[in-house]
Design an enzyme around this catalytic site. Structure first.
Site, PDB file in Angstrom:
ATOM      1  N   LYS A 191       3.872  -6.833 -46.381  1.00  0.00           N
ATOM      2  CA  LYS A 191       2.561  -7.085 -45.695  1.00  0.00           C
ATOM      3  C   LYS A 191       1.771  -5.545 -46.837  1.00  0.00           C
ATOM      4  O   LYS A 191       2.481  -5.548 -47.873  1.00  0.00           O
ATOM      5  CB  LYS A 191       2.181  -6.579 -43.942  1.00  0.00           C
TER       6      LYS A 191
HETATM    7  C1  LIG Z   1       5.615 -11.057 -40.469  1.00  0.00           C
HETATM    8  C2  LIG Z   1       4.803 -11.508 -39.650  1.00  0.00           C
HETATM    9  C3  LIG Z   1       5.327 -11.193 -38.192  1.00  0.00           C
HETATM   10  C4  LIG Z   1       6.674 -10.503 -37.743  1.00  0.00           C
HETATM   11  O1  LIG Z   1       7.075  -9.182 -38.501  1.00  0.00           O
HETATM   12  P1  LIG Z   1       7.745  -8.014 -38.383  1.00  0.00           P
HETATM   13  O2  LIG Z   1       7.861  -7.106 -38.571  1.00  0.00           O
HETATM   14  O3  LIG Z   1       8.381  -9.674 -39.379  1.00  0.00           O
HETATM   15  O4  LIG Z   1       8.797  -8.696 -36.921  1.00  0.00           O
HETATM   16  C5  LIG Z   1       4.442 -11.815 -37.245  1.00  0.00           C
HETATM   17  N1  LIG Z   1       3.666 -12.774 -37.562  1.00  0.00           N
HETATM   18  C6  LIG Z   1       2.530 -12.890 -38.629  1.00  0.00           C
HETATM   19  C7  LIG Z   1       1.454 -13.356 -38.871  1.00  0.00           C
HETATM   20  C8  LIG Z   1       3.657 -12.495 -39.777  1.00  0.00           C
HETATM   21  O5  LIG Z   1       3.507 -12.335 -41.436  1.00  0.00           O
END
Ligand SMILES: *Cc1c(COP(=O)(O)O)cnc(C)c1O
Length: 406
Positions: A191
């Protein structure tokens, strides 16, 4: 052919902003000997600073973006079989918490050009049982929040924003995660900012905030006169080492976003005139913060469409993902086969038939979107040379496919 240059990757140091600040913060956390956030200061500071940066009353750290979505749903406390309207193109972490909380994910179709749900597609699947609307600002591009919020307010339905891909994105100048009733963020490796794993939940509602805090803490009433475990809940607490990394990362977020937006704009300018290659479609009212950069490939003009375009780019050492997710979320086995708790199919066992009707003809936008999309990884460390290479590779690939030469 354009010269090959190494591209930064968000899976290692080349494409991340982890540095001396994170190392110093982790060392401080370790030296303090206090690694739990119930006693330490890093996670508390992370929560306070994140809330302040978003302009919301409350932010809570937790263990993942998935946990953040689970907290949001648990705070709303649906009845078993209640429905949560969501999107067919998102991360599975935005969907499985709905099932864990006993509710039914009801998929709204997406706009084939923005890949986001719309007020119209949401309205088409609302029912008496809709308990929440959970939108994903996909790839960093905000959904049409004014229209979605107006619809939701009219019907008295809370809105959860999944902002895992959309840090500092804005709708009408206002930051996503501060617009709906609850906002959810992820700190996973890929992210905008990361602590490896981690999540953040935001809200302006004091009652929801109380429930989110409790849900993260096994519903133990810390600080209450007569604390107890008040309801069913988990331990979703972030630890201090993770909090130290996340706090240091948060200080870098604005620059990360600035860089991503600048280079994305540069690429758009360079390829705006390439026939058959559509640019990310952003509303004038919105600021997109480019978790990824999506091309929209017209298969009527470019032979072989998005898969051929991706293969063409690979010849220039340009990575891309035709389709982002392999298939719409509702075609994954967990939904198709309703594999949940033992053989019970719970909570699907409580669902209205229409709520779990995944017939493809109900999702024309989703299938068109997935057919045409080509996702380019994006990164805060892209330089002019990377944009040059991308622009030239895209231009040459389009010219070859337009000529019918695969
Ligand atoms: C990455 C992501 C998640 C989940 O996050 P994690 O930290 O991997 O559990 C949920 N929603 C979206 C849109 C994402 O991109």
């Amino acid at each position: 052919m354009a010269p090959r240059i190494p591209f930064p990757s968000d899976q290692d140091a080349t494409g991340r902003t982890l540095g001396d600040e994170e190392i110093a913060a982790v060392a401080e956390a370790l030296k303090s000997g206090t690694l739990t956030s119930t006693k330490g200061s890093f996670v508390k500071r992370l929560e306070a600073q994140f809330a302040e940066s978003l302009g919301v009353r409350h932010a809570f750290a937790c263990t993942s973006g998935t946990a953040a979505v689970h907290c949001a749903l648990a705070a709303l406390d649906p009845e078993p079989g209640d429905e949560v309207v969501t999107t067919s193109i998102t991360d599975m972490g935005a969907l499985t918490p709905i099932l864990y909380q006993g509710a039914i994910p009801v998929f709204a179709d997406v706009d084939p050009r923005t890949y986001n749900v719309t007020a119209e597609s949401i309205e088409a699947v609302l029912s008496e049982r809709t308990r929440a609307i959970l939108v994903t600002h996909l790839f960093g591009n905000p959904c049409d929040m004014p229209a979605i919020l107006q619809l939701a307010r009219q019907r008295g339905i809370p809105v959860i924003e999944d902002c895992a891909q959309a840090y500092l994105a804005r709708s009408e100048g206002r930051l996503v995660g501060s617009l709906g009733d609850v906002g959810c963020f992820s700190l996973q490796q890929g992210k905008h900012i990361t602590s490896g794993e981690g999540g953040l939940v935001t809200t302006n509602d004091d009652d929801l905030a109380r429930r989110i805090f409790l849900f993260i803490n096994k519903a133990w009433g810390y600080g209450d006169a007569k604390p107890d475990h008040y309801f069913l809940a988990l331990n979703y607490r972030m630890n201090e080492i993770t909090g130290a990394v996340a706090l240091a990362q948060l200080a870098k977020l604005e620059e990360v976003v600035r860089n991503r937006v600048r280079t994305a704009a540069a690429l758009s300018e360079r390829i705006a005139d390439v026939p058959g290659v559509g640019l990310p479609q952003v509303s004038d009212a919105c600021d997109h913060t480019f978790w990824k950069y999506c091309l929209h490939i017209d298969d009527a003009l470019l032979a072989g469409g998005s898969p051929a375009f991706g293969a063409g780019l690979r010849e220039y050492d340009v990575a891309s993902a035709p389709r982002y997710i392999q298939k719409p979320a509702f075609q994954c086995e967990v939904f198709r086969e309703q594999r949940t708790f033992g053989t019970s199919r719970y909570p699907f066992s409580l669902a209205r038939p229409e709520a779990v009707d995944y017939a493809p003809e109900r999702f024309p936008g989703t299938f068109e979107a997935l057919r045409r999309i080509l996702v380019l990884p994006w990164n805060e460390h892209y330089a002019e040379a990377h944009v040059d290479h991308l622009a030239q590779s895209i231009r040459e690939t389009a010219a070859r496919l337009a000529a019918g030469d695969e």
